[in-house]
Structure formats: structure tokens, C-alpha cells
Design an enzyme around this catalytic site. Sequence first.
Site, PDB file in Angstrom:
ATOM      1  N   ARG A 129      -8.567  -0.860   4.233  1.00  0.00           N
ATOM      2  CA  ARG A 129      -7.744   0.195   3.628  1.00  0.00           C
ATOM      3  C   ARG A 129      -6.359  -0.330   3.291  1.00  0.00           C
ATOM      4  NH1 ARG A 129      -6.859   5.112   7.116  1.00  0.00           N
ATOM      5  NH2 ARG A 129      -5.589   5.520   5.297  1.00  0.00           N
ATOM      6  N   LYS A 176       0.848  -1.202   0.000  1.00  0.00           N
ATOM      7  CA  LYS A 176       0.000   0.000   0.000  1.00  0.00           C
ATOM      8  C   LYS A 176       0.888   1.258   0.000  1.00  0.00           C
ATOM      9  CE  LYS A 176      -1.768   1.598   4.012  1.00  0.00           C
ATOM     10  NZ  LYS A 176      -1.462   3.020   4.283  1.00  0.00           N
ATOM     11  N   ARG A 182      -0.906  14.568  12.368  1.00  0.00           N
ATOM     12  CA  ARG A 182      -0.206  14.214  11.122  1.00  0.00           C
ATOM     13  C   ARG A 182       0.169  15.523  10.398  1.00  0.00           C
ATOM     14  NH1 ARG A 182      -1.581   8.912   9.690  1.00  0.00           N
ATOM     15  NH2 ARG A 182       0.149   8.908   8.229  1.00  0.00           N
TER      16      ARG A 182
END
Length: 421
Positions: A397, A22, A122
Site C-alpha cells: 500500500r 503516498k 480514526r
Amino acid sequence: MYMFEVEGRRPLRGTVRASGAKNAVLPIMAAAVMAGSPCVLHNSPDLSDVRTMSKILEGLGATVERTSDGSLVIDPTTIDSHVVDEMLMRQVRSSIFLMGPLLARMGKVQVSYPGGCDIGQRPIDLHIKGLKALGASVEEKHGHIIAERLRWEGIDIHLDIPSVGATENIMMGACLADGVTIIRNAAKEPEIVDLQTFLNAMGAKVRGAGTDVIRIEGVEKLHGAEHTIMPDRIEVGTLMIGAVITGGEVTVENAVAEHVQALTSKLREIGAEVHFNGHGITVRGKGRPRATDVKTLPYPGFPTDMQPQIMALLSIADGTSVITETIFDSRFKQAEELGRMGAKIRREGRTAIIKGVPALSGAMVEATDLRSGASLVLAGLSAEGKTVVRGIHNIDRGYERFEEKLESLGASVKRVSDNRR
Ligand code: EPZ
């Protein structure tokens, strides 16, 4: 919404293949924006993050097709917008990687501020600092970031933190800058090496990925390229821990031994057997795991993305273990959920003290992000009785056909509708 029903006490046994990474395919999809002809990405994992990123590229005007053999064909030649869809961007924060490539190709980019997520703050200050240094003006208003290329010239930049995303954003933008860019204190993750390979296949001149100094010599233009995405080292690690936490024996066929060295060393400390052979990695759990301490660090240190999973394993270890999470400021959400299964975990800031118990017991638990979700599934595989893991859209995800892979190894993991949602 869906949830997993996991039956416990079933050792994982057999051979499995990891999907494409990913964290490699997402920045590489962003880099494809800069190509003057179509790109083909083989071994692309079919994940919700990848599907969302595909929609983001289509929103810019590109076409993205998935072929029957799992390759993505991206045609960026029809891109005619520099505005990244705000709603989609909220789903995949790594679309921030599009800033460098869109500034390089379009001279302008508008993104929405990527929200934090369940593992803590983040920030993107290092991304912005690098793109400004390359020559962009950056304005933040009404939750949007609008950047415009004033000039686009190579720079010599030192990153305060070896940020994976910032390294990748600057690296991509620098490919089409005038002159040479040097990124110092660069992140060294294998996904950055995979990105370098793809960029160079497009005609870029990038050297040094995998070390802390990356040198990019700007070129006039980039063309389309074919690339095979590297195996997902975090999925490999998750399956390795699955073998140990269930006392089974699993071979992960396409694993790259070098990418999982830190985890291998820890699993051996814990008492597991880990062998590398010509076709992958074989991991065997041997009796109750021994306690040990873990500190997450930038690559090649122990990866933060494996911290929730090893926390599940240490929950049943013989003794007390200490985990120190140095990368993110709140990545212990899984501790509470593991506690519902009988784990004894005390959190003190970025440290978790885990007093091993002989066995966990099945319970209903909630996945708050993709790695904590994986950790709860691993705990359920080991626990006595049945565990229900809700919020598995988080797992989807980053894990392709996760329940299928686990069932192929003898587990019982059923995806059922969560009709209370
Ligand atoms: C990448 O995220 C990965 N995601 C993350 O994987 C991974 O946990 C992380 O790298 C660390 O290895 C992708 O590659 C898509 P960072 P990224 O920038 O790039 C601080 C998963 O589970 N920082 O290396 O966002 C930041 O707050 C995901 O697959 C700044 O302060 O991570 C963090 O403390 C989760 N300013 C540290 O650096 C910035 O501008 C490392 O973050 C950028 C980052």
C-alpha cells in the site's frame, strides 16, 4: 496472497532513490477533482492505495491513466457522480479527502464511514466540523455520510488537533468558497505544502502551508495543472533505518534533509553517522546502536509513521529505550511480532519499553499495517537466519517495489506466494 522471505545479517550498501510520497499524491488526486481541465502528476508512486484511489475517481466519472514514465493523467471534466464507491473507500480511508473537493465541485458528496484500521480509532469529527463550518449540511445514516452544500463561505476555524487529513480537506474545499478561510492549529506536514503548491498551480490562492496558520482566498474556478510529487519522507526514513539496523551504508539520492530532521537527530543519538550532501542523504551504521527514547509528535516532531521502524532498530540497541506514541491509540501491533523474533518489548498503554537484545532471530511474522510491515522487514534484514513476513499486501500500500530497492542494496528479499492463504 504473498509473503517476503528475508535473509538476515546482510549489510545494506549502495545508493537508492525514494519514490513519490503516498501521503502527498493521495490528497492531490482528490484535489484534481476540482479542476476544469486535465491534471498531470509526475513521480506518482505505483502503490495499491494509488490504484484504488484511481478506481474511486473513475467511479465518479473521471479518467485516470498512468503513463510509461510514472505520471498520472487525471481528466476530471467527465465527473458526473458525487457518490464515492463504498467497497473501494473501505480499502483507502484517505478517500475521505474527497469530501471537500466534491462539495466544492458538485455541491454534494456521499461517502461511507471510513473504517478504523490496525493503528487505532480514526475519527473524522474534525473533517465534518470544518466542512459544516464552510456551509455543508452533514447527515450520517446506514454507515453513509451524505453532505450537501447549503452555502459555501470562507471561515476562521481552529482545529482541536493538528489533523493532517482535516487540514487538507478544509484547505481544498475552501479554495472554491466565497471569501477567505483561515485554518488555525493546522497540521504542518510537508505533504500539506506539496498540496498547497498543486492547488496554487491550479489557480487557487493558498498561503501558509507548513505553518500552523493557513490562509485560503476563495476563487471562482480551478484549472488543470502539472505537478511533481515530493519524495516520500517515510520511505526515505525507512531506508535510513535499514542502513543502521544492518550496520551498512546507504545513500538515499532524492531525500530532502529538512523532511527527516527528527529521525536524523535520533539516529545520531543512537550512534549512526548521517551526512547530507548535494545529492541526498548518506547514513552509516556504526557498531551496535545505543538505546534512546522516542516520542511521536505532529510534524516537525518525530513522525508516528516512523515509530514501528525505529522500534525494530531499538530492539537490538545496547540498553533500554522508551517509545511514547502520542498520535494513535494502538500503533504497537508490531511489538508482538518483533517479540517472536526475540525482541523484549513491554507495552503499557501508549508507551513501549524496549530492552535491547544483542541480536534478533528469524521467524514467521505478520504485517498488520504498512508501517508495522516495513518494521518487520527491517528486523528480518538484521536477524540471524530467515524471516518470513506474511500479509505484505499491507506493505504494497505504501512502498513501491520495496523488495527491488532492498535487493539493489545487497539484501535478499524474495516475494513468494503464501499458499496457506
Ligand atoms: C495522515 O493520516 C497520514 N495518512 C497517516 O499516515 C499519518 O500517520 C497521520 O496523518 C499522522 O501524521 C495520509 O496522509 C493519507 P490525522 P490522518 O488526522 O490524516 C485524530 C501512513 O502510514 N483525529 O493527522 O488520518 C486521529 O485519531 C498513514 O502512511 C481526530 O481525532 O491523520 C489521530 O489520533 C498512517 N479527528 C490524530 O488526530 C479527526 O477528525 C492525527 O490524525 C481526524 C483525526
